[in-house]
Motif scaffolding. Structure first.
Motif, PDB file in Angstrom:
ATOM      1  N   PRO A  54       4.171   6.656 -14.569  1.00  0.00           N
ATOM      2  CA  PRO A  54       4.673   5.783 -15.638  1.00  0.00           C
ATOM      3  C   PRO A  54       6.062   5.261 -15.300  1.00  0.00           C
ATOM      4  O   PRO A  54       6.880   5.942 -14.671  1.00  0.00           O
ATOM      5  CB  PRO A  54       4.693   6.708 -16.857  1.00  0.00           C
ATOM      6  N   SER A  55       6.335   4.025 -15.712  1.00  0.00           N
ATOM      7  CA  SER A  55       7.615   3.389 -15.387  1.00  0.00           C
ATOM      8  C   SER A  55       8.795   4.133 -15.986  1.00  0.00           C
ATOM      9  O   SER A  55       9.922   4.018 -15.494  1.00  0.00           O
ATOM     10  CB  SER A  55       7.617   1.945 -15.879  1.00  0.00           C
ATOM     11  N   CYS A  56       8.525   4.939 -16.999  1.00  0.00           N
ATOM     12  CA  CYS A  56       9.594   5.687 -17.646  1.00  0.00           C
ATOM     13  C   CYS A  56       9.887   7.014 -16.958  1.00  0.00           C
ATOM     14  O   CYS A  56      10.790   7.751 -17.366  1.00  0.00           O
ATOM     15  CB  CYS A  56       9.246   5.919 -19.114  1.00  0.00           C
ATOM     16  N   VAL A  93       6.655  11.780  -5.309  1.00  0.00           N
ATOM     17  CA  VAL A  93       6.307  10.424  -5.723  1.00  0.00           C
ATOM     18  C   VAL A  93       6.029   9.580  -4.476  1.00  0.00           C
ATOM     19  O   VAL A  93       6.837   9.575  -3.533  1.00  0.00           O
ATOM     20  CB  VAL A  93       7.442   9.777  -6.544  1.00  0.00           C
ATOM     21  N   ARG A  94       4.885   8.889  -4.480  1.00  0.00           N
ATOM     22  CA  ARG A  94       4.572   7.934  -3.419  1.00  0.00           C
ATOM     23  C   ARG A  94       4.902   6.545  -3.958  1.00  0.00           C
ATOM     24  O   ARG A  94       4.248   6.060  -4.889  1.00  0.00           O
ATOM     25  CB  ARG A  94       3.101   8.041  -3.021  1.00  0.00           C
ATOM     26  N   ASN A  95       5.883   5.902  -3.366  1.00  0.00           N
ATOM     27  CA  ASN A  95       6.351   4.626  -3.871  1.00  0.00           C
ATOM     28  C   ASN A  95       5.488   3.470  -3.400  1.00  0.00           C
ATOM     29  O   ASN A  95       4.897   3.514  -2.306  1.00  0.00           O
ATOM     30  CB  ASN A  95       7.801   4.382  -3.442  1.00  0.00           C
ATOM     31  N   ALA A  96       5.407   2.420  -4.196  1.00  0.00           N
ATOM     32  CA  ALA A  96       4.678   1.214  -3.821  1.00  0.00           C
ATOM     33  C   ALA A  96       5.225   0.682  -2.495  1.00  0.00           C
ATOM     34  O   ALA A  96       6.431   0.582  -2.302  1.00  0.00           O
ATOM     35  CB  ALA A  96       4.819   0.161  -4.919  1.00  0.00           C
ATOM     36  N   GLY A  97       4.305   0.378  -1.559  1.00  0.00           N
ATOM     37  CA  GLY A  97       4.713  -0.133  -0.249  1.00  0.00           C
ATOM     38  C   GLY A  97       5.221   0.916   0.703  1.00  0.00           C
ATOM     39  O   GLY A  97       5.675   0.593   1.798  1.00  0.00           O
ATOM     40  N   GLU A  98       5.138   2.167   0.313  1.00  0.00           N
ATOM     41  CA  GLU A  98       5.638   3.244   1.173  1.00  0.00           C
ATOM     42  C   GLU A  98       4.854   3.328   2.470  1.00  0.00           C
ATOM     43  O   GLU A  98       5.403   3.594   3.537  1.00  0.00           O
ATOM     44  CB  GLU A  98       5.556   4.561   0.413  1.00  0.00           C
ATOM     45  N   ASP A  99       3.544   3.089   2.414  1.00  0.00           N
ATOM     46  CA  ASP A  99       2.707   3.112   3.603  1.00  0.00           C
ATOM     47  C   ASP A  99       2.770   1.764   4.317  1.00  0.00           C
ATOM     48  O   ASP A  99       3.122   1.677   5.500  1.00  0.00           O
ATOM     49  CB  ASP A  99       1.266   3.453   3.212  1.00  0.00           C
ATOM     50  N   VAL A 155       0.865  -1.187   0.000  1.00  0.00           N
ATOM     51  CA  VAL A 155       0.000   0.000   0.000  1.00  0.00           C
ATOM     52  C   VAL A 155       0.895   1.228   0.000  1.00  0.00           C
ATOM     53  O   VAL A 155       1.692   1.397   0.926  1.00  0.00           O
ATOM     54  CB  VAL A 155      -0.936   0.031   1.232  1.00  0.00           C
ATOM     55  N   PRO A 156       0.812   2.071  -1.037  1.00  0.00           N
ATOM     56  CA  PRO A 156       0.034   1.849  -2.260  1.00  0.00           C
ATOM     57  C   PRO A 156       0.626   0.705  -3.072  1.00  0.00           C
ATOM     58  O   PRO A 156       1.780   0.319  -2.887  1.00  0.00           O
ATOM     59  CB  PRO A 156       0.159   3.185  -2.993  1.00  0.00           C
ATOM     60  N   SER A 157      -0.194   0.157  -3.968  1.00  0.00           N
ATOM     61  CA  SER A 157       0.243  -1.005  -4.743  1.00  0.00           C
ATOM     62  C   SER A 157       1.050  -0.613  -5.971  1.00  0.00           C
ATOM     63  O   SER A 157       1.585  -1.481  -6.666  1.00  0.00           O
ATOM     64  CB  SER A 157      -0.975  -1.825  -5.170  1.00  0.00           C
ATOM     65  N   PHE A 158       1.158   0.688  -6.240  1.00  0.00           N
ATOM     66  CA  PHE A 158       1.922   1.163  -7.402  1.00  0.00           C
ATOM     67  C   PHE A 158       2.515   2.526  -7.079  1.00  0.00           C
ATOM     68  O   PHE A 158       2.007   3.242  -6.207  1.00  0.00           O
ATOM     69  CB  PHE A 158       1.040   1.262  -8.652  1.00  0.00           C
ATOM     70  N   ASN A 159       3.594   2.874  -7.768  1.00  0.00           N
ATOM     71  CA  ASN A 159       4.143   4.221  -7.634  1.00  0.00           C
ATOM     72  C   ASN A 159       3.134   5.213  -8.190  1.00  0.00           C
ATOM     73  O   ASN A 159       2.585   5.014  -9.278  1.00  0.00           O
ATOM     74  CB  ASN A 159       5.453   4.354  -8.403  1.00  0.00           C
ATOM     75  N   ASN A 160       2.875   6.287  -7.419  1.00  0.00           N
ATOM     76  CA  ASN A 160       1.882   7.258  -7.879  1.00  0.00           C
ATOM     77  C   ASN A 160       2.273   8.671  -7.480  1.00  0.00           C
ATOM     78  O   ASN A 160       3.190   8.875  -6.675  1.00  0.00           O
ATOM     79  CB  ASN A 160       0.488   6.917  -7.354  1.00  0.00           C
ATOM     80  N   SER A 161       1.547   9.616  -8.039  1.00  0.00           N
ATOM     81  CA  SER A 161       1.881  11.024  -7.824  1.00  0.00           C
ATOM     82  C   SER A 161       1.208  11.565  -6.570  1.00  0.00           C
ATOM     83  O   SER A 161       0.029  11.304  -6.320  1.00  0.00           O
ATOM     84  CB  SER A 161       1.454  11.862  -9.030  1.00  0.00           C
ATOM     85  N   ALA A 162       1.961  12.322  -5.791  1.00  0.00           N
ATOM     86  CA  ALA A 162       1.419  12.967  -4.597  1.00  0.00           C
ATOM     87  C   ALA A 162       0.865  14.353  -4.906  1.00  0.00           C
ATOM     88  O   ALA A 162       0.315  15.014  -4.017  1.00  0.00           O
ATOM     89  CB  ALA A 162       2.501  13.078  -3.522  1.00  0.00           C
TER      90      ALA A 162
END
Length: 414
Positions: A111-113, A142-148, A52-59
């Motif tokens: 995006p992975s890029c 950036v909020r990284n996967a597993g950061e929480d 959680v989160p399950s993917f890298n996403n924008s804060a």
């Protein structure tokens, strides 16, 4: 023995230790929908099935970029071409060529890029040409996967009481059911010919049964199943039948009154016949008389008859013990130091729980004031208070301005 004699009295800490070492969790595990689990104690650890989160996403709302494009900028403005957009639920799946960026919204997949997000307030758009005035740091916004929470991590442990803060946390893991301990079943009995139900006319010597209302009100905050036996008259057969019935239906039986030393009543006679009950004399005020023991199928708590004494012993002794029986993790009372604004009278020999109101004065100091008369029958002192002043067993009178210990009421009482 006079009211202030202390020989043979059991200190509060010893009584609580003895109570909690005498009981174990008696409640079976059940499975409940998450929406119905508030207030229950977990019977299993909750481990996260995924990151959680399950993917890298924008804060932030802004632009996803590759930090490599800024290496030659040397703190000078740089213009990149926007080649796509990533929204929450609609990720960008294309490529990110050098010298390009992607419009991205809060919570959207990074995006992975891309490896960095620049907030939109630090960018200037001219159609699909986006100018950035400063060089970001790698990973900004950036909020990284597993950061929480990381996959497999224990999020909540056995015995944790589920609060409104926990329910959305569990929901975020995708769990729609939880394993919890069932509710503790508690039978409440009032006894005495002098007790009358609310709404009845009082005759000389009669009083309204207030203890049962205070006990049930506090227990309702503990998330237990309450079995109300009402008022039982001073009749041996009636009391015997009530206690036997309560013992057959409940995990805990609570009575108020009839536990003072030398007091003639049928409750003691019935308890002596049915179980192993100890009649304790506690070194606390209010609340010296207290009974505890084992009936054939349940634990028994005998509270004093005076209203404040009943509430203090219920709150300080019976409730923590019942929490252990219900599977809840024990949590010590939170206490603070405060300056008293009143002179407090106290005789050495018993821990004194005086009803009071704490606040913060104009100098930012925590201060506390008594609610007035501290008699064990003066329940208005409880209603007007928000804490106990806890005066140590051997302490005497307290002068204005002295430091005392206060115990603010927890969620059960407040």
């Amino acid at each position: 023995m006079g009211c202030c004699d202390t020989k043979g009295l059991m200190p509060l800490e010893d009584a609580l230790t003895k109570l909690q070492s005498s009981v174990t969790n008696v409640c079976e595990s059940i499975t409940l929908p998450l929406s119905s689990a508030l207030g229950f104690a977990l019977s299993e650890n909750i481990k996260s099935p995924s990151n959680v989160p399950s993917f890298n996403n924008s804060a932030m709302d802004g632009y996803a970029v590759n930090i490599a494009d800024f290496k030659s900028a040397k703190n000078q403005p740089i213009t990149l071409k926007m080649v796509g957009k990533s929204f929450a639920g609609k990720p960008y799946t294309g490529e990110l060529p050098p010298g390009c960026c992607i419009r991205i919204m809060t919570g959207a997949v990074l995006p992975s890029c891309a490896d960095t997000v620049i907030m939109q307030e630090r960018a200037q758009a001219n159609n699909d040409l986006i100018t950035f005035s400063h060089v970001p740091k790698l990973g900004d916004n950036v909020r990284n996967a597993g950061e929480d929470i990381k996959q497999g991590e224990t999020v909540l442990s056995i015995g944790h009481k589920l609060t409104p803060r926990d329910i959305p946390l569990i929901a975020s893991l995708g769990m729609h059911e939880v394993c919890v301990f069932r509710k503790l079943k508690v039978a409440v009995i009032s006894s005495g010919d002098e007790l009358k139900n609310l709404g009845e006319t009082l005759q000389e010597g009669d009083i309204y049964d207030s203890n049962r209302y205070s006990i049930i009100a506090l227990l309702s905050r503990l998330n237990v199943e309450i079995i109300d036996f009402g008022i039982i008259k001073d009749d041996l057969a009636a009391i015997s039948n009530a206690i036997k019935s309560a013992d057959n239906q409940a995990d805990v039986v609570i009575t108020s009154g009839g536990v003072s030393v030398g007091e003639a009543d049928f409750i003691k006679e019935v308890l002596a016949e049915l179980g192993e009950i100890g009649f304790w004399k506690l070194a606390i005020k209010p609340g010296k008389p207290f009974a505890f023991g084992k009936l054939p199928n349940s634990q028994f708590f005998g509270l004093p008859g005076n209203p404040v004494s009943a509430m203090v012993t219920l709150y300080q002794l019976a409730v923590p013990t019942m929490a252990t029986m219900a599977g809840f993790n024990a949590k010590p009372a939170i206490r603070f130091n405060a300056l008293t604004t009143d002179k407090l009278r106290k005789a050495a020999g018993r821990t004194d729980f005086q009803r009071a109101v704490y606040s913060v004065n104009k100098n930012g100091q925590l201060v506390v004031s008594t609610t007035g008369s501290q008699g064990s029958g003066v329940f208005s002192s409880m209603s007007q208070s928000n804490c106990f002043i806890v005066l140590e067993q051997e302490r005497g009178d307290v002068e204005i301005g002295e430091t005392v210990t206060i115990e603010p009421y927890n969620a059960l009482m407040d």
